[in-house]
Design a protein around this motif. Structure first.
Motif, PDB file in Angstrom:
ATOM      1  N   GLU A  23      54.588  -7.140 -20.708  1.00 25.98           N
ATOM      2  CA  GLU A  23      54.862  -8.729 -21.673  1.00 25.98           C
ATOM      3  C   GLU A  23      54.397  -7.570 -22.657  1.00 25.98           C
ATOM      4  O   GLU A  23      53.265  -7.405 -22.493  1.00 25.98           O
ATOM      5  CB  GLU A  23      54.694  -9.602 -20.288  1.00 25.98           C
ATOM      6  CG  GLU A  23      54.171 -10.803 -21.457  1.00 25.98           C
ATOM      7  CD  GLU A  23      53.789 -11.811 -20.637  1.00 25.98           C
ATOM      8  OE1 GLU A  23      54.240 -12.874 -19.936  1.00 25.98           O
ATOM      9  OE2 GLU A  23      52.118 -12.508 -20.861  1.00 25.98           O
ATOM     10  N   TRP A  24      54.834  -8.935 -23.592  1.00 25.94           N
ATOM     11  CA  TRP A  24      54.467  -8.792 -24.555  1.00 25.94           C
ATOM     12  C   TRP A  24      54.127  -9.770 -25.525  1.00 25.94           C
ATOM     13  O   TRP A  24      54.359 -10.852 -25.233  1.00 25.94           O
ATOM     14  CB  TRP A  24      54.494  -7.731 -25.998  1.00 25.94           C
ATOM     15  CG  TRP A  24      55.820  -8.652 -26.845  1.00 25.94           C
ATOM     16  CD1 TRP A  24      56.033  -8.854 -27.200  1.00 25.94           C
ATOM     17  CD2 TRP A  24      57.367  -7.337 -27.023  1.00 25.94           C
ATOM     18  NE1 TRP A  24      57.514  -9.249 -28.250  1.00 25.94           N
ATOM     19  CE2 TRP A  24      58.075  -8.136 -27.396  1.00 25.94           C
ATOM     20  CE3 TRP A  24      57.038  -5.999 -26.138  1.00 25.94           C
ATOM     21  CZ2 TRP A  24      59.450  -7.149 -28.014  1.00 25.94           C
ATOM     22  CZ3 TRP A  24      59.091  -5.330 -26.388  1.00 25.94           C
ATOM     23  CH2 TRP A  24      59.276  -6.187 -27.507  1.00 25.94           C
ATOM     24  N   ALA A  25      52.457 -10.112 -26.032  1.00 27.71           N
ATOM     25  CA  ALA A  25      52.398 -11.543 -26.063  1.00 27.71           C
ATOM     26  C   ALA A  25      51.744 -11.826 -27.881  1.00 27.71           C
ATOM     27  O   ALA A  25      50.918 -10.319 -27.974  1.00 27.71           O
ATOM     28  CB  ALA A  25      51.357 -11.726 -25.575  1.00 27.71           C
ATOM     29  N   TYR A  26      51.911 -12.545 -28.343  1.00 29.00           N
ATOM     30  CA  TYR A  26      51.575 -12.776 -29.591  1.00 29.00           C
ATOM     31  C   TYR A  26      52.454 -14.097 -30.566  1.00 29.00           C
ATOM     32  O   TYR A  26      52.312 -14.749 -29.570  1.00 29.00           O
ATOM     33  CB  TYR A  26      52.742 -11.777 -30.592  1.00 29.00           C
ATOM     34  CG  TYR A  26      54.203 -12.267 -30.381  1.00 29.00           C
ATOM     35  CD1 TYR A  26      54.844 -13.216 -31.550  1.00 29.00           C
ATOM     36  CD2 TYR A  26      55.141 -11.474 -29.864  1.00 29.00           C
ATOM     37  CE1 TYR A  26      56.244 -13.439 -30.625  1.00 29.00           C
ATOM     38  CE2 TYR A  26      56.255 -11.679 -29.201  1.00 29.00           C
ATOM     39  CZ  TYR A  26      56.899 -12.599 -30.248  1.00 29.00           C
ATOM     40  OH  TYR A  26      58.183 -13.103 -29.609  1.00 29.00           O
ATOM     41  N   GLN A  84      60.340 -20.617 -24.775  1.00 32.08           N
ATOM     42  CA  GLN A  84      58.741 -20.527 -23.807  1.00 32.08           C
ATOM     43  C   GLN A  84      59.356 -21.827 -23.588  1.00 32.08           C
ATOM     44  O   GLN A  84      57.624 -23.032 -23.510  1.00 32.08           O
ATOM     45  CB  GLN A  84      57.915 -20.277 -24.994  1.00 32.08           C
ATOM     46  CG  GLN A  84      57.016 -20.000 -24.740  1.00 32.08           C
ATOM     47  CD  GLN A  84      56.547 -18.349 -24.184  1.00 32.08           C
ATOM     48  OE1 GLN A  84      57.495 -17.606 -24.840  1.00 32.08           O
ATOM     49  NE2 GLN A  84      55.536 -17.695 -22.851  1.00 32.08           N
ATOM     50  N   ASN A 123      52.461 -19.479 -29.660  1.00 35.50           N
ATOM     51  CA  ASN A 123      52.003 -18.750 -28.821  1.00 35.50           C
ATOM     52  C   ASN A 123      53.072 -17.848 -27.939  1.00 35.50           C
ATOM     53  O   ASN A 123      53.465 -18.749 -26.580  1.00 35.50           O
ATOM     54  CB  ASN A 123      50.677 -19.075 -27.660  1.00 35.50           C
ATOM     55  CG  ASN A 123      50.024 -19.097 -28.477  1.00 35.50           C
ATOM     56  OD1 ASN A 123      49.006 -18.275 -30.011  1.00 35.50           O
ATOM     57  ND2 ASN A 123      49.081 -20.282 -28.093  1.00 35.50           N
ATOM     58  N   THR A 149      55.587 -14.456 -25.514  1.00 36.58           N
ATOM     59  CA  THR A 149      55.653 -13.862 -24.589  1.00 36.58           C
ATOM     60  C   THR A 149      57.242 -13.437 -24.647  1.00 36.58           C
ATOM     61  O   THR A 149      58.046 -14.107 -25.009  1.00 36.58           O
ATOM     62  CB  THR A 149      55.049 -14.266 -23.413  1.00 36.58           C
ATOM     63  OG1 THR A 149      55.813 -15.040 -22.185  1.00 36.58           O
ATOM     64  CG2 THR A 149      53.691 -14.647 -23.452  1.00 36.58           C
ATOM     65  N   ARG A 176      58.908 -10.451 -21.933  1.00 36.85           N
ATOM     66  CA  ARG A 176      59.448  -9.563 -21.007  1.00 36.85           C
ATOM     67  C   ARG A 176      60.260  -8.992 -20.643  1.00 36.85           C
ATOM     68  O   ARG A 176      61.160  -8.934 -21.223  1.00 36.85           O
ATOM     69  CB  ARG A 176      59.056 -10.947 -19.162  1.00 36.85           C
ATOM     70  CG  ARG A 176      58.048 -12.046 -19.038  1.00 36.85           C
ATOM     71  CD  ARG A 176      58.390 -12.962 -18.347  1.00 36.85           C
ATOM     72  NE  ARG A 176      59.215 -13.585 -18.089  1.00 36.85           N
ATOM     73  CZ  ARG A 176      60.512 -13.778 -17.348  1.00 36.85           C
ATOM     74  NH1 ARG A 176      59.330 -13.178 -16.436  1.00 36.85           N
ATOM     75  NH2 ARG A 176      61.527 -13.918 -17.564  1.00 36.85           N
TER      76      ARG A 176
END
Length: 158
Positions: free
Chosen positions: A44-47, A75, A106, A108, A110
């Motif tokens: 997963e990337w979060a940003y 989200q 915020n 994410t 997946r």
């Protein structure tokens, strides 16, 4: 990436940004990658997605409703009852009819990784829509939105 679909949603709701796209800027900061170290190698990337709307003369409620509707599918945990996460925004008042708005989300994404029989990997962006809660899960006392009527002055006139 989610940024493309959110930009499309904002432009559809606020067509002024389609005719002058330079007034709608988006950028990512504070990105991180999380991996559970499982056999699947999924991650997963979060940003933080920053959205800047310059010289905005419309109703902020339309922007926030557009973002909320997009979040319900993309989200949903940001809107879940009791989560208290929400999202941040700032407004610079330019004059009585014009503001610059900045929204921070915020987010994410997946990614499922599946090893194929030939040794290659297939990557798939996973849909977040499966996490949407039913309205029936809300408390019986919680009022449900039955409709929207918007009138009155713009943001800066309030």
């Amino acid at each position: 990436m989610k940024t493309n679909s959110l930009r499309e949603a904002i432009v559809a709701a606020l067509p002024d940004f389609a005719t002058d796209p330079d007034r709608l800027a988006m950028w990512i900061e504070k990105g991180s990658i999380r991996s559970p170290m499982t056999e699947s190698r999924s991650f997963e990337w979060a940003y933080v997605l920053n959205i800047a709307l310059e010289n905005f003369t419309g109703q902020p409620a339309i922007l926030f409703l557009t973002i909320n509707d997009w979040l319900r599918t993309n989200q949903p945990e940001l809107l879940q009852p009791g989560a208290h996460k929400g999202y941040a925004h700032e407004v610079d008042v330019i004059d009585e009819n014009t503001v610059d708005m900045h929204v921070k989300l915020n987010l994410t994404e997946r990614i499922a990784v599946e090893r194929q029989s030939d040794g290659t990997d297939t990557l798939q962006h996973l849909d977040d829509a499966e996490f949407i809660l039913s309205d029936s899960l809300l408390d019986d006392d919680a009022p449900l939105l039955k409709g929207v009527s918007l009138s009155g002055p713009s943001w800066a006139q309030r």
